[in-house]
Design an enzyme around this catalytic site. Sequence first.
Site, PDB file in Angstrom:
ATOM      1  N   CYS A 119      -2.136  -0.547   7.280  1.00  0.00           N
ATOM      2  CA  CYS A 119      -1.410   0.723   7.168  1.00  0.00           C
ATOM      3  C   CYS A 119      -1.550   1.542   8.437  1.00  0.00           C
ATOM      4  CB  CYS A 119      -1.899   1.512   5.957  1.00  0.00           C
ATOM      5  SG  CYS A 119      -1.460   0.705   4.393  1.00  0.00           S
TER       6      CYS A 119
ATOM      7  N   CYS B 153      -6.121   1.578   5.561  1.00  0.00           N
ATOM      8  CA  CYS B 153      -6.690   0.333   6.076  1.00  0.00           C
ATOM      9  C   CYS B 153      -6.062   0.009   7.433  1.00  0.00           C
ATOM     10  CB  CYS B 153      -6.424  -0.804   5.084  1.00  0.00           C
ATOM     11  SG  CYS B 153      -4.686  -1.321   5.031  1.00  0.00           S
TER      12      CYS B 153
ATOM     13  N   HIS C 133       0.820  -1.199   0.000  1.00  0.00           N
ATOM     14  CA  HIS C 133       0.000   0.000   0.000  1.00  0.00           C
ATOM     15  C   HIS C 133       0.860   1.257   0.000  1.00  0.00           C
ATOM     16  CE1 HIS C 133      -3.863  -2.084   1.657  1.00  0.00           C
ATOM     17  NE2 HIS C 133      -3.421  -2.613   0.521  1.00  0.00           N
TER      18      HIS C 133
ATOM     19  N   GLU D 265       0.788   3.944   1.786  1.00  0.00           N
ATOM     20  CA  GLU D 265       1.231   4.397   3.105  1.00  0.00           C
ATOM     21  C   GLU D 265       2.456   3.618   3.585  1.00  0.00           C
ATOM     22  OE1 GLU D 265      -3.397   4.238   3.209  1.00  0.00           O
ATOM     23  OE2 GLU D 265      -1.761   3.262   2.127  1.00  0.00           O
TER      24      GLU D 265
END
Length: 162
Positions: free
Chosen positions: A110, A107, A79, A81
């Site tokens: 993260c 999410c 992801h 992040e």
Amino acid sequence: MTSRPDWDSYFLTIAAVVATRSTCLRRHVGAVLVRERQILSTGYNGAPRRTPHCDEVGCLRESLAIPSGERHEICRGSHAEINAIAQAAAVGVATAGATLYCTHEPCVFCTKALINAAVDKIVYIHPYPDELARRLRAEAAIAVLQLPPAVLSDLGSLSARP
């Protein structure tokens, strides 16, 4: 005369540009870590360095028709992040006290990484339905701000001014 964008709009616009580098077949996400109005690192969702990207080899979650938010463990991508945190770590930049500007709400995976990276604030545009992530951010006292998508479209007119 149109005024300059505020800092949140400015950094979210940069996150939106970062998202254009995404190789995910489902969602393009961009992230920018900032401290004291200085960019520390950026990240977008895609496969780890030196490995083929989803746009090259396909998406297992897509081929199995797995709904969004499920079975992250079979996704080859990281992801945005996580990639922003990893990029900062790779070059020795501390993330403590930073603000994350992200096109999408983080999410739970993260969120846990952002808590451990000592990020103080998260600013995002698009929501992501993850109640555990929201609860963990509240427990960790991370400030969260959602801005409307219009912050990006409002900035389009700024480039046209004399």
